[in-house]
Design an enzyme around this catalytic site. Structure first.
Site, PDB file in Angstrom:
ATOM      1  N   GLY A 145       0.803  -1.214   0.000  1.00 53.72           N
ATOM      2  CA  GLY A 145       0.000   0.000   0.000  1.00 53.72           C
ATOM      3  C   GLY A 145       0.834   1.260   0.000  1.00 53.72           C
ATOM      4  O   GLY A 145       0.536   2.214  -0.723  1.00 53.72           O
ATOM      5  N   ASP A 146       1.894   1.269   0.816  1.00 55.59           N
ATOM      6  CA  ASP A 146       2.745   2.452   0.874  1.00 55.59           C
ATOM      7  C   ASP A 146       3.339   2.764  -0.497  1.00 55.59           C
ATOM      8  O   ASP A 146       3.325   3.915  -0.952  1.00 55.59           O
ATOM      9  CB  ASP A 146       3.879   2.237   1.877  1.00 55.59           C
ATOM     10  CG  ASP A 146       3.383   2.003   3.293  1.00 55.59           C
ATOM     11  OD1 ASP A 146       2.159   1.991   3.496  1.00 55.59           O
ATOM     12  OD2 ASP A 146       4.210   1.811   4.187  1.00 55.59           O
ATOM     13  N   LYS A 272      -5.675  -3.352  12.718  1.00 54.14           N
ATOM     14  CA  LYS A 272      -6.053  -3.032  11.349  1.00 54.14           C
ATOM     15  C   LYS A 272      -7.246  -3.850  10.867  1.00 54.14           C
ATOM     16  O   LYS A 272      -7.823  -3.547   9.822  1.00 54.14           O
ATOM     17  CB  LYS A 272      -4.867  -3.277  10.411  1.00 54.14           C
ATOM     18  CG  LYS A 272      -3.652  -2.404  10.682  1.00 54.14           C
ATOM     19  CD  LYS A 272      -2.539  -2.699   9.696  1.00 54.14           C
ATOM     20  CE  LYS A 272      -1.316  -1.845   9.960  1.00 54.14           C
ATOM     21  NZ  LYS A 272      -0.224  -2.108   8.980  1.00 54.14           N
TER      22      LYS A 272
END
Length: 438
Positions: A145-146, A272
């Protein structure tokens, strides 16, 4: 004289009434690469050669090598061209100077010969200009994702500066990006070392989440204030407006004929995940009762630590496994929607153009990409990830900094109801129907 275009704005003399804002991180007789265990290091010596043995570059900050001398001195100055501030100034008989700031600054490097008998002589004046030069931007590996969130800012940097850009990242991500950006060279970290990219780089920037960067040496502002993806815009000095990356897939065809929704339930830590014990069961039952197949695209069907484990929800079809990202992106490209948590697959869904129902309470909505289908319960504790007073512990799978060990642990997502998620997904379906999609 290098960078002569800037001479009219600055006199050919060392005196400068402006205050020096900061000392350099290092002044030594020999350069030492900065500590960056997660990234390939820069070249041992600055890569640009100036007059009289001077060397300079902008790899991990501005770097200048001043040869040793026995008669006279050097005067070296680092200036921020955009703010007009003198960041550092020193007289010495030989040194290695490196700026404390590692993020993008439009530096000017000035060096004068000060021998005492004659007026100081300007030896080097170079204003940062990456046009047609080699620039390396490094992404950490192991983060999907980063990297997807940060990459568009690297592409924007290349467009703004007209440089020859190399991006170093995980080899698992390169295949879905490289064909959409033919003007950018994609390499793994190992390839950067093997091909000695650092030896010719004019500038190098490292992207990351720098939790403990109190003095803001790696980033101009704390990422928890500006958002996980937008921090890359600030580090690279480009417009931080978000933009999804372009993906090129080897197979763009629809994987199944029936309408379907993709889900991802796993995450690297428990905070998360969606911690409502009945949430996934109720949502999947609703989706299937309305004619949607539910496809789980997690990497693993089971994940967790210790006594806490999450299994693929009952009723979801199993498309988990170690499969190429392009295959998961293909499923997302044609899905009516995606439901997941703040993890890499949510960012992949965003990049694939899939409507994202994002379930998260431990992050603030500004942390991720904008989606009209964000699910957060403001009545519960929330946004601990974006609180700079709280240090995220990657090693604590059950990290909950405010309520660990109490009945309120993970309430940020525990109190997100299935009805809330279903209501959001109804909006997704209404939009799909309006657009004529399945």
């Amino acid at each position: 004289m290098d960078g002569a275009a800037g001479l009219d704005a600055r006199p050919d003399q060392p005196a400068d009434p402006a205050p020096v804002l900061a000392k350099p991180e290092v002044i030594a007789s020999a350069p030492t690469p900065p500590p960056a265990p997660n990234f390939p290091p820069p070249a041992e010596q600055p890569t640009e050669v100036g007059p009289r043995g001077l060397r300079y570059d902008f790899n991990f900050g501005a770097r200048v090598t001043l040869p040793n001398r026995t008669i006279g001195k050097w005067l070296v100055r680092l200036r921020d061209l955009d703010t007009g501030n003198v960041l550092f100034q020193s007289e010495n008989q030989g040194a290695f100077v490196r700026s404390s700031k590692r993020f993008f600054v439009r530096f000017s490097v000035e060096v004068f010969d000060v021998d005492g008998a004659n007026p100081p002589t300007s030896i080097l004046l170079h204003d940062y200009d990456a046009r047609d030069r080699e620039v390396l931007i490094q992404f950490p590996i192991g983060t999907l994702g980063d990297t997807l969130g940060w990459f568009p800012y690297a592409a924007r940097f290349a467009a703004v500066h007209g440089c020859r850009l190399t991006c170093a990242m995980s080899g698992l991500i390169i295949p879905i990006l490289k064909d959409s950006y033919p003007h950018i060279r994609f390499l793994t970290h190992d390839q950067v070392i093997e091909q000695k990219v650092a030896e010719t780089a004019y500038a190098t920037y490292c992207l990351g989440l720098f939790f403990d960067d109190v003095e803001c040496t790696q980033q101009p502002t704390d990422f928890r204030h500006v958002g996980l993806h937008r921090t890359a815009g600030y580090i690279l000095g480009v417009d931080p407006t978000e933009e999804s990356p372009r993906l090129t897939l080897p197979d763009e065809s629809r994987p199944i004929a029936e309408p379907y929704v993709c889900i991802a339930v796993q995450a690297s830590t428990q905070c998360k995940q969606w911690n409502n014990p009945n949430g996934w069961h109720e949502v999947i039952s609703y989706l299937k009762s309305h004619g949607y197949r539910v496809i789980c695209i997690d990497q693993k069907a089971v994940g967790g630590q210790g006594i806490v484990w999450t299994h693929i929800p009952h009723g979801a079809e199993d498309q988990t496994g170690d499969r190429p990202l392009a295959e998961r992106a293909r499923w997302l490209r044609h899905a009516t929607g995606f439901i997941g948590t703040s993890s890499g697959l949510a960012w992949l869904a965003w990049a694939a153009g899939c409507p994202v129902g994002l379930i998260s309470g431990f992050t603030h909505p500004t942390n991720e990409f904008a989606t009209p289908y964000r699910v957060i319960n403001w009545h519960a504790c929330n946004s601990c990830w974006n609180d700079p007073r709280l240090r995220f512990d990657h090693k604590d799978f059950l990290w909950c900094p405010r309520h660990a060990g109490t009945p309120r642990q993970f309430e940020c997502s525990k109190l997100i109801t299935a009805a809330h998620v279903i209501g959001v997904m109804k909006s997704v379906f209404e939009r799909a129907n309006a657009d004529g999609q399945d």
